[in-house]
Enzyme design. Structure first.
Site, PDB file in Angstrom:
ATOM      1  N   TRP A 165       0.804  -1.224   0.000  1.00  0.00           N
ATOM      2  CA  TRP A 165       0.000   0.000   0.000  1.00  0.00           C
ATOM      3  C   TRP A 165       0.840   1.279   0.000  1.00  0.00           C
ATOM      4  O   TRP A 165       0.301   2.374  -0.087  1.00  0.00           O
ATOM      5  CB  TRP A 165      -0.925   0.011   1.225  1.00  0.00           C
ATOM      6  CG  TRP A 165      -0.261  -0.457   2.506  1.00  0.00           C
ATOM      7  CD1 TRP A 165      -0.397  -1.681   3.083  1.00  0.00           C
ATOM      8  CD2 TRP A 165       0.656   0.269   3.340  1.00  0.00           C
ATOM      9  NE1 TRP A 165       0.368  -1.765   4.219  1.00  0.00           N
ATOM     10  CE2 TRP A 165       1.026  -0.575   4.397  1.00  0.00           C
ATOM     11  CE3 TRP A 165       1.198   1.561   3.289  1.00  0.00           C
ATOM     12  CZ2 TRP A 165       1.923  -0.178   5.408  1.00  0.00           C
ATOM     13  CZ3 TRP A 165       2.100   1.949   4.279  1.00  0.00           C
ATOM     14  CH2 TRP A 165       2.445   1.088   5.323  1.00  0.00           C
ATOM     15  N   ASN A 166       2.159   1.167   0.143  1.00  0.00           N
ATOM     16  CA  ASN A 166       2.935   2.408   0.304  1.00  0.00           C
ATOM     17  C   ASN A 166       3.108   3.199  -0.987  1.00  0.00           C
ATOM     18  O   ASN A 166       3.166   4.418  -0.979  1.00  0.00           O
ATOM     19  CB  ASN A 166       4.275   2.144   0.990  1.00  0.00           C
ATOM     20  CG  ASN A 166       5.086   1.054   0.344  1.00  0.00           C
ATOM     21  OD1 ASN A 166       4.565   0.257  -0.445  1.00  0.00           O
ATOM     22  ND2 ASN A 166       6.365   0.998   0.647  1.00  0.00           N
ATOM     23  N   LEU A 169       0.323   2.612  -7.077  1.00  0.00           N
ATOM     24  CA  LEU A 169       0.408   2.540  -8.542  1.00  0.00           C
ATOM     25  C   LEU A 169       1.847   2.302  -9.003  1.00  0.00           C
ATOM     26  O   LEU A 169       2.099   1.542  -9.939  1.00  0.00           O
ATOM     27  CB  LEU A 169      -0.137   3.828  -9.183  1.00  0.00           C
ATOM     28  CG  LEU A 169      -0.192   3.771 -10.712  1.00  0.00           C
ATOM     29  CD1 LEU A 169      -1.135   2.675 -11.205  1.00  0.00           C
ATOM     30  CD2 LEU A 169      -0.615   5.112 -11.307  1.00  0.00           C
ATOM     31  N   ALA A 172       2.707  -1.259  -8.653  1.00  0.00           N
ATOM     32  CA  ALA A 172       2.009  -2.046  -9.678  1.00  0.00           C
ATOM     33  C   ALA A 172       2.748  -1.897 -11.007  1.00  0.00           C
ATOM     34  O   ALA A 172       2.956  -2.875 -11.731  1.00  0.00           O
ATOM     35  CB  ALA A 172       0.559  -1.591  -9.790  1.00  0.00           C
ATOM     36  N   TRP A 174       5.938  -1.198 -11.466  1.00  0.00           N
ATOM     37  CA  TRP A 174       7.219  -1.915 -11.389  1.00  0.00           C
ATOM     38  C   TRP A 174       7.038  -3.388 -11.757  1.00  0.00           C
ATOM     39  O   TRP A 174       7.954  -4.039 -12.231  1.00  0.00           O
ATOM     40  CB  TRP A 174       7.781  -1.848  -9.961  1.00  0.00           C
ATOM     41  CG  TRP A 174       8.475  -0.566  -9.618  1.00  0.00           C
ATOM     42  CD1 TRP A 174       8.300   0.659 -10.202  1.00  0.00           C
ATOM     43  CD2 TRP A 174       9.457  -0.382  -8.592  1.00  0.00           C
ATOM     44  NE1 TRP A 174       9.097   1.592  -9.591  1.00  0.00           N
ATOM     45  CE2 TRP A 174       9.815   0.987  -8.607  1.00  0.00           C
ATOM     46  CE3 TRP A 174      10.043  -1.226  -7.652  1.00  0.00           C
ATOM     47  CZ2 TRP A 174      10.765   1.515  -7.718  1.00  0.00           C
ATOM     48  CZ3 TRP A 174      10.981  -0.695  -6.763  1.00  0.00           C
ATOM     49  CH2 TRP A 174      11.339   0.656  -6.804  1.00  0.00           C
ATOM     50  N   SER A 243       6.078  -7.147   3.610  1.00  0.00           N
ATOM     51  CA  SER A 243       6.850  -7.380   4.836  1.00  0.00           C
ATOM     52  C   SER A 243       7.688  -8.661   4.746  1.00  0.00           C
ATOM     53  O   SER A 243       7.325  -9.594   4.028  1.00  0.00           O
ATOM     54  CB  SER A 243       5.899  -7.459   6.029  1.00  0.00           C
ATOM     55  OG  SER A 243       4.972  -8.504   5.825  1.00  0.00           O
ATOM     56  N   GLY A 247       6.879 -12.409   3.173  1.00  0.00           N
ATOM     57  CA  GLY A 247       7.779 -12.840   2.081  1.00  0.00           C
ATOM     58  C   GLY A 247       8.310 -14.246   2.328  1.00  0.00           C
ATOM     59  O   GLY A 247       8.367 -15.085   1.414  1.00  0.00           O
ATOM     60  N   GLU A 264      10.626  -8.417  -2.636  1.00  0.00           N
ATOM     61  CA  GLU A 264      11.173  -7.106  -2.283  1.00  0.00           C
ATOM     62  C   GLU A 264      10.583  -6.780  -0.915  1.00  0.00           C
ATOM     63  O   GLU A 264       9.391  -6.491  -0.795  1.00  0.00           O
ATOM     64  CB  GLU A 264      10.752  -6.110  -3.362  1.00  0.00           C
ATOM     65  CG  GLU A 264      11.701  -4.957  -3.478  1.00  0.00           C
ATOM     66  CD  GLU A 264      11.269  -3.829  -2.598  1.00  0.00           C
ATOM     67  OE1 GLU A 264      11.716  -3.824  -1.421  1.00  0.00           O
ATOM     68  OE2 GLU A 264      10.488  -2.989  -3.034  1.00  0.00           O
ATOM     69  N   LEU A 265      11.427  -6.892   0.128  1.00  0.00           N
ATOM     70  CA  LEU A 265      10.909  -6.918   1.499  1.00  0.00           C
ATOM     71  C   LEU A 265      11.341  -5.695   2.307  1.00  0.00           C
ATOM     72  O   LEU A 265      11.617  -4.647   1.753  1.00  0.00           O
ATOM     73  CB  LEU A 265      11.329  -8.234   2.154  1.00  0.00           C
ATOM     74  CG  LEU A 265      10.983  -9.485   1.331  1.00  0.00           C
ATOM     75  CD1 LEU A 265      11.532 -10.739   1.981  1.00  0.00           C
ATOM     76  CD2 LEU A 265       9.485  -9.605   1.088  1.00  0.00           C
ATOM     77  N   CYS A 298      10.312   1.137   1.853  1.00  0.00           N
ATOM     78  CA  CYS A 298      11.179   0.020   2.243  1.00  0.00           C
ATOM     79  C   CYS A 298      12.642   0.449   2.307  1.00  0.00           C
ATOM     80  O   CYS A 298      13.414  -0.128   3.051  1.00  0.00           O
ATOM     81  CB  CYS A 298      10.977  -1.153   1.293  1.00  0.00           C
ATOM     82  SG  CYS A 298      10.916  -0.648  -0.406  1.00  0.00           S
ATOM     83  N   GLU A 476      14.047  -5.215  -9.367  1.00  0.00           N
ATOM     84  CA  GLU A 476      12.985  -4.620 -10.171  1.00  0.00           C
ATOM     85  C   GLU A 476      13.501  -3.339 -10.806  1.00  0.00           C
ATOM     86  O   GLU A 476      14.559  -2.829 -10.439  1.00  0.00           O
ATOM     87  CB  GLU A 476      11.776  -4.313  -9.270  1.00  0.00           C
ATOM     88  CG  GLU A 476      11.174  -5.576  -8.691  1.00  0.00           C
ATOM     89  CD  GLU A 476       9.814  -5.384  -8.037  1.00  0.00           C
ATOM     90  OE1 GLU A 476       9.742  -4.682  -7.018  1.00  0.00           O
ATOM     91  OE2 GLU A 476       8.825  -5.940  -8.567  1.00  0.00           O
TER      92      GLU A 476
END
Ligand code: NAP
Ligand code: MG
Length: 505
Positions: A165-166, A169, A172, A174, A243, A247, A264-265, A298, A476
């Site tokens: 959620w951070n 878009l 998404a 990426w 998180s 993951g 990607e954590l 992150c 990514e």
């Protein structure tokens, strides 16, 4: 798809009372009619309802994605033509830039400045992969004389992409951009808190000419839909951002079908300010590094280490400027920092600040919840600086994901590197120094996927983004991401004059 459907998608406003799932090129309600409410975290108000996908819906999305992949319509589209579709997605997003920004701000409480930068990057990601895919290629390899070997890159298949959620878009983009550039089909599971712009992205992909079934959007519960996708035997790859505990769980679940996994954590990124740094640049970069996006990044540089000889000078400026950060109406261009994402994230921040106080640390700025005028019911917290910390404190070791930075001193380069690496994470890191040789030396020894040298920004389209250690794996945003959405096929041929008879029979 009929022309009527296409027009229906094209002409719809982005702001709606109700958002549907997007499966096989169609907007559909959940199979059981279920809906969830979406909240603006800056105000605490409900802004819309969203269809909540059931397992049945997720199954339909997987089948649609599988059929779209297997019928070959998209994956066999020449790369040049796929690139044109990606550019068209970017063009539509650009033409509706302000609407996308507004929707993102409304659903996240982030500042409009932050949202503008992120939506712009999301658009550029599609443009980047439109170019990159044309140059993505296999190789010709050295083999003995009359043999010939070359490799082909083939799309990996159906990809489940789980989004946080951070940066709704941007995260998404990426994931979707490299996947569809490579010829894959995708099922996106947006975060339950922030599904709106991902749903719109699915519709835009369709409008731009992505065939039905190639991009599907299924907002729904992470533990239910997420797990279902991760374990599904028709899904070939899972790409996850979120998180570290989830993951790890995803990696374990994906192992039953040996899916390709990229993760990607979390992070707890160090920020080193050396005695020869440009202190003003380091102060400004460090403020942005932690407080941008309300610290919900992150790669937030949440552990600040300062050389003892410049500590006082740095801290005076750092605290003074932090106290001047504007937290107000997220839609105002004057606002630097918006709200947190929800009550739970606010509670997490409060918990960690209290734990720091209990362990003997000192609050140097912030340390309290805020109630900006007109936004009294939102989830706001003051940019917070915590000093007098030790490496073993919870607030130093664990990811908070909020506007909280811990600060301490070091006395030499060796100690700075040791402190930087004293973490289970390895995503971002930053170095502030005017000595180029030192910057290179330190960058070489930091265990992290990203090192920012005298630079507040961690990534642009084309730069690899991903972690060492428990920050995950895979990259990514870069050219090599295309490899992570591809299989490599080796084609071995023999062109000798005489047939080969290896057994000599
Ligand atoms: P999370 O649980 O890791 O959620 C991230 C995504 O995974 C969401 O789409 C979520 O869906 C989904 N999910 C949850 N459980 C799942 C499961 N068992 N299988 C498959 N997918 C699943 O993160 P969170 O609870 O939102 O935030 C908790 C903490 O995670 C934060 O405080 C922060 O430390 C970290 N975080 C890190 C990043 C990052 O960029 N690395 C991003 C977000 C959060 P639902 O939304 O439906 O739960
Ligand atoms: Mg969670």
């Amino acid at each position: 798809m009929t022309k009527t459907q296409e027009t229906a998608v094209e002409t719809q406003s982005m702001k709606r009372d109700f958002y549907k799932l997007f499966i096989n090129g169609e907007q559909v309600e959940a199979s059981d009619g279920g809906r969830t409410k979406v909240v603006n975290p800056a105000t605490g108000e409900v802004i819309a309802e969203v269809a909540k996908a059931t397992k049945e819906d997720a199954q339909r999305a997987v089948e649609a994605a599988r059929a779209a992949f297997d019928n070959g319509k998209w994956k066999r589209t020449p790369t040049g033509r796929r690139a044109r579709v990606l550019n068209k997605i970017a063009a539509i997003m650009r033409s509706r830039f302000n609407e996308l920004v507004e929707l993102e701000v409304l659903n996240t409480g982030k500042s409009i400045g932050a949202a503008q930068g992120q939506i712009n990057q999301a658009i550029e990601d599609f443009e980047f992969y439109a170019g990159a895919i044309v140059g993505h290629r296999g190789s010709v390899n050295n083999v003995p004389g009359q043999f010939h070997n070359y490799t082909e890159k083939e799309p990996v298949g159906v990809c489940a992409q789980i989004i946080p959620w951070n940066y709704p878009l941007m995260m998404a983009a990426w994931k979707v951009a490299p996947a569809i550039a490579a010829g894959c089909s995708v099922i996106i599971k947006p975060a339950s808190l922030t599904p709106l712009t991902a749903i719109i992205l699915g519709e835009i992909c369709h409008e731009a000419g992505v065939p039905e079934g190639v991009v599907n959007i299924v907002p729904g519960s992470g533990s239910e839909i997420g797990n279902f996708l991760v374990e599904h035997e028709l899904v070939n790859k899972v790409a996850f951002t979120g998180s570290t505990p989830i993951g790890k769980d995803i990696m374990a679940r994906a192992s039953s079908t040996l899916k390709r996994v990229t993760l990607e954590l979390g992070g707890k990124s160090p920020n080193l300010v050396f005695e020869d740094a440009d202190i003003d640049a380091a102060v400004d970069g460090s403020i942005y590094g932690i407080f941008n996006n309300t610290g919900q990044s992150c790669e937030a540089r949440s552990r600040l280490y300062i050389h003892e000889s410049v500590y006082d000078e740095f801290m005076e400026k750092f605290i003074e400027k932090t106290n001047r950060i504007v937290l107000a109406d997220p839609m105002s261009p004057e606002t630097h920092v918006g709200s947190l994402i929800d009550q739970s994230q606010l509670d997490t921040v409060k918990y960690y600040v209290q734990s720091a106080i209990d362990e003997g640390a000192e609050i140097l700025a912030g340390g309290k919840q805020l109630h900006p005028e007109g936004f009294e019911n939102g989830f706001w917290y003051a940019p917070t600086i915590i000093g007098n910390v030790t490496q073993d404190m919870k607030v130093v070791r664990e990811e908070i994901f909020g506007p909280v930075v811990v600060v301490s001193k070091f006395s030499d380069e060796k100690e700075a590197i040791k402190l930087a690496n004293d973490t289970e994470f390895g995503l971002g890191s930053a170095i502030w120094s005017k000595d180029g040789a030192r910057c290179t030396r330190v960058a070489n020894q930091i265990e992290a996927g990203i090192v920012m040298v005298n630079c507040p920004f961690s990534a642009f389209p084309g730069t690899p983004f991903g972690g060492y250690k428990q920050s995950g794996f895979g990259r990514e945003l870069a050219i090599e991401t295309l490899d992570l959405y591809s299989e490599t096929k080796s084609i071995m041929s023999y062109y000798g004059a005489r047939p080969l008879n290896p057994f000599g029979l």
